[in-house]
Design a protein around this motif. Structure first.
Motif, PDB file in Angstrom:
ATOM      1  N   GLY A  15       0.846  -1.205   0.000  1.00 16.48           N
ATOM      2  CA  GLY A  15       0.000   0.000   0.000  1.00 16.48           C
ATOM      3  C   GLY A  15       0.869   1.237   0.000  1.00 16.48           C
ATOM      4  O   GLY A  15       1.723   1.408  -0.857  1.00 16.48           O
ATOM      5  N   ARG A  16       0.683   2.085   0.997  1.00 15.98           N
ATOM      6  CA  ARG A  16       1.475   3.315   1.086  1.00 15.98           C
ATOM      7  C   ARG A  16       2.791   3.105   1.830  1.00 15.98           C
ATOM      8  O   ARG A  16       3.648   3.982   1.825  1.00 15.98           O
ATOM      9  N   GLU A  17       2.935   1.976   2.476  1.00 17.26           N
ATOM     10  CA  GLU A  17       4.132   1.713   3.269  1.00 17.26           C
ATOM     11  C   GLU A  17       5.169   0.916   2.483  1.00 17.26           C
ATOM     12  O   GLU A  17       4.823   0.126   1.615  1.00 17.26           O
ATOM     13  N   VAL A  18       6.405   1.152   2.850  1.00 18.95           N
ATOM     14  CA  VAL A  18       7.512   0.356   2.332  1.00 18.95           C
ATOM     15  C   VAL A  18       8.131  -0.348   3.525  1.00 18.95           C
ATOM     16  O   VAL A  18       8.460   0.280   4.533  1.00 18.95           O
ATOM     17  N   ARG A  19       8.261  -1.660   3.425  1.00 19.91           N
ATOM     18  CA  ARG A  19       8.823  -2.460   4.500  1.00 19.91           C
ATOM     19  C   ARG A  19      10.183  -2.994   4.052  1.00 19.91           C
ATOM     20  O   ARG A  19      10.356  -3.408   2.914  1.00 19.91           O
ATOM     21  N   TYR A  20      11.110  -2.964   4.976  1.00 23.35           N
ATOM     22  CA  TYR A  20      12.475  -3.427   4.706  1.00 23.35           C
ATOM     23  C   TYR A  20      12.763  -4.675   5.524  1.00 23.35           C
ATOM     24  O   TYR A  20      12.266  -4.829   6.647  1.00 23.35           O
ATOM     25  N   ALA A  21      13.573  -5.562   4.971  1.00 19.34           N
ATOM     26  CA  ALA A  21      13.984  -6.785   5.652  1.00 19.34           C
ATOM     27  C   ALA A  21      15.421  -7.109   5.246  1.00 19.34           C
ATOM     28  O   ALA A  21      15.889  -6.701   4.180  1.00 19.34           O
ATOM     29  N   VAL A  22      16.103  -7.848   6.097  1.00 27.37           N
ATOM     30  CA  VAL A  22      17.470  -8.266   5.809  1.00 27.37           C
ATOM     31  C   VAL A  22      17.447  -9.332   4.720  1.00 27.37           C
ATOM     32  O   VAL A  22      16.580 -10.206   4.703  1.00 27.37           O
ATOM     33  N   GLU A  23      18.396  -9.244   3.807  1.00 21.74           N
ATOM     34  CA  GLU A  23      18.574 -10.242   2.747  1.00 21.74           C
ATOM     35  C   GLU A  23      19.546 -11.298   3.283  1.00 21.74           C
ATOM     36  O   GLU A  23      20.760 -11.053   3.362  1.00 21.74           O
ATOM     37  N   PRO A  24      19.046 -12.473   3.700  1.00 22.09           N
ATOM     38  CA  PRO A  24      19.899 -13.454   4.390  1.00 22.09           C
ATOM     39  C   PRO A  24      21.098 -13.932   3.580  1.00 22.09           C
ATOM     40  O   PRO A  24      22.188 -14.097   4.133  1.00 22.09           O
ATOM     41  N   ASP A  25      20.944 -14.142   2.282  1.00 20.93           N
ATOM     42  CA  ASP A  25      22.063 -14.635   1.472  1.00 20.93           C
ATOM     43  C   ASP A  25      23.195 -13.616   1.426  1.00 20.93           C
ATOM     44  O   ASP A  25      24.372 -13.976   1.537  1.00 20.93           O
ATOM     45  N   ARG A  26      22.834 -12.350   1.259  1.00 18.49           N
ATOM     46  CA  ARG A  26      23.867 -11.309   1.192  1.00 18.49           C
ATOM     47  C   ARG A  26      24.509 -11.096   2.561  1.00 18.49           C
ATOM     48  O   ARG A  26      25.709 -10.859   2.655  1.00 18.49           O
ATOM     49  N   LEU A  27      23.725 -11.212   3.622  1.00 18.38           N
ATOM     50  CA  LEU A  27      24.290 -11.105   4.964  1.00 18.38           C
ATOM     51  C   LEU A  27      25.270 -12.246   5.204  1.00 18.38           C
ATOM     52  O   LEU A  27      26.336 -12.050   5.786  1.00 18.38           O
ATOM     53  N   HIS A  28      24.940 -13.429   4.713  1.00 21.63           N
ATOM     54  CA  HIS A  28      25.862 -14.571   4.811  1.00 21.63           C
ATOM     55  C   HIS A  28      27.150 -14.264   4.037  1.00 21.63           C
ATOM     56  O   HIS A  28      28.254 -14.531   4.532  1.00 21.63           O
ATOM     57  N   ASP A  29      27.014 -13.708   2.834  1.00 16.51           N
ATOM     58  CA  ASP A  29      28.196 -13.326   2.045  1.00 16.51           C
ATOM     59  C   ASP A  29      29.053 -12.327   2.819  1.00 16.51           C
ATOM     60  O   ASP A  29      30.282 -12.415   2.817  1.00 16.51           O
ATOM     61  N   ALA A  30      28.399 -11.362   3.465  1.00 18.48           N
ATOM     62  CA  ALA A  30      29.117 -10.350   4.245  1.00 18.48           C
ATOM     63  C   ALA A  30      29.865 -11.001   5.401  1.00 18.48           C
ATOM     64  O   ALA A  30      31.031 -10.681   5.667  1.00 18.48           O
ATOM     65  N   THR A  31      29.207 -11.922   6.073  1.00 15.99           N
ATOM     66  CA  THR A  31      29.841 -12.633   7.185  1.00 15.99           C
ATOM     67  C   THR A  31      31.064 -13.399   6.702  1.00 15.99           C
ATOM     68  O   THR A  31      32.135 -13.354   7.327  1.00 15.99           O
ATOM     69  N   GLN A  32      30.929 -14.094   5.590  1.00 14.20           N
ATOM     70  CA  GLN A  32      32.051 -14.858   5.042  1.00 14.20           C
ATOM     71  C   GLN A  32      33.196 -13.935   4.626  1.00 14.20           C
ATOM     72  O   GLN A  32      34.370 -14.258   4.836  1.00 14.20           O
ATOM     73  N   ALA A  33      32.873 -12.782   4.053  1.00 20.13           N
ATOM     74  CA  ALA A  33      33.910 -11.821   3.660  1.00 20.13           C
ATOM     75  C   ALA A  33      34.664 -11.311   4.881  1.00 20.13           C
ATOM     76  O   ALA A  33      35.890 -11.162   4.853  1.00 20.13           O
ATOM     77  N   MET A  34      33.943 -11.060   5.973  1.00 20.60           N
ATOM     78  CA  MET A  34      34.594 -10.590   7.204  1.00 20.60           C
ATOM     79  C   MET A  34      35.461 -11.684   7.819  1.00 20.60           C
ATOM     80  O   MET A  34      36.552 -11.404   8.313  1.00 20.60           O
ATOM     81  N   THR A  43      36.971 -14.078   6.164  1.00 23.93           N
ATOM     82  CA  THR A  43      38.141 -14.178   5.294  1.00 23.93           C
ATOM     83  C   THR A  43      39.133 -13.060   5.590  1.00 23.93           C
ATOM     84  O   THR A  43      40.345 -13.297   5.705  1.00 23.93           O
ATOM     85  N   ALA A  44      38.629 -11.835   5.746  1.00 24.85           N
ATOM     86  CA  ALA A  44      39.504 -10.702   6.062  1.00 24.85           C
ATOM     87  C   ALA A  44      40.173 -10.902   7.421  1.00 24.85           C
ATOM     88  O   ALA A  44      41.371 -10.646   7.581  1.00 24.85           O
ATOM     89  N   ALA A  45      39.419 -11.363   8.407  1.00 23.46           N
ATOM     90  CA  ALA A  45      39.984 -11.600   9.739  1.00 23.46           C
ATOM     91  C   ALA A  45      41.071 -12.667   9.683  1.00 23.46           C
ATOM     92  O   ALA A  45      42.124 -12.530  10.329  1.00 23.46           O
ATOM     93  N   ASP A 102      44.914 -12.214  10.753  1.00 21.40           N
ATOM     94  CA  ASP A 102      45.527 -13.107  11.740  1.00 21.40           C
ATOM     95  C   ASP A 102      46.822 -13.693  11.195  1.00 21.40           C
ATOM     96  O   ASP A 102      47.833 -13.754  11.903  1.00 21.40           O
ATOM     97  N   ALA A 103      46.808 -14.114   9.939  1.00 18.33           N
ATOM     98  CA  ALA A 103      48.014 -14.676   9.329  1.00 18.33           C
ATOM     99  C   ALA A 103      49.124 -13.633   9.259  1.00 18.33           C
ATOM    100  O   ALA A 103      50.296 -13.934   9.558  1.00 18.33           O
ATOM    101  N   ARG A 104      48.779 -12.415   8.888  1.00  9.43           N
ATOM    102  CA  ARG A 104      49.793 -11.345   8.813  1.00  9.43           C
ATOM    103  C   ARG A 104      50.371 -11.042  10.189  1.00  9.43           C
ATOM    104  O   ARG A 104      51.583 -10.890  10.349  1.00  9.43           O
TER     105      ARG A 104
END
Length: 121
Positions: free
Chosen positions: A65-84, A86-88, A92-94
């Motif tokens: 209707g007149r509202e816009v609802r937002y939600a987390v995109e789980p697949d992309r959040l998983h990608d973000a977690t994996q990227a973090m 990998t960076a960590a 650690d290795a360095r």
């Protein structure tokens, strides 16, 4: 690193956006007005943060209707977690390599001036 990776890192480095993600994760979905009521931001600031998160693919939006609802995109959040993770792991290795180098230098010359405490003033 790709543009998508840059957008992802830019989105999650800002503490306010991470807080917004936390609220969305807890609620499942929310309107900008509802988010502004739970966060120390104006509705306008919430909308700007949502735009960045949307651009990074971390959230989705759906018009009801007149509202816009937002939600987390789980697949992309998983990608973000994996990227973090990998960076960590890279950091650690360095850091472990630097520690190993410092320890080997100390073992090779434990009495060098580099390892002595400075004289008191």
């Amino acid at each position: 690193m790709t543009d998508a990776d840059d957008r992802l890192w830019a989105a999650v480095t800002e503490p306010g956006r991470r807080g917004l993600l936390d609220v969305l994760l807890a609620r499942g979905e929310a309107t900008p007005t509802a988010l502004a009521a739970e966060l120390p931001f104006t509705r306008q600031a919430v909308s700007k943060h949502l735009a960045v998160l949307l651009g990074a693919g971390l959230i989705t939006r759906q018009r009801e209707g007149r509202e816009v609802r937002y939600a987390v995109e789980p697949d992309r959040l998983h990608d973000a977690t994996q990227a973090m993770i990998t960076a960590a792991n890279r950091w650690d290795a360095r850091l472990n390599a630097i520690k190993g180098l410092a320890e080997s230098l100390h073992r090779a010359d434990p009495g060098s001036e580099h390892h002595r405490a400075p004289p008191p003033r």
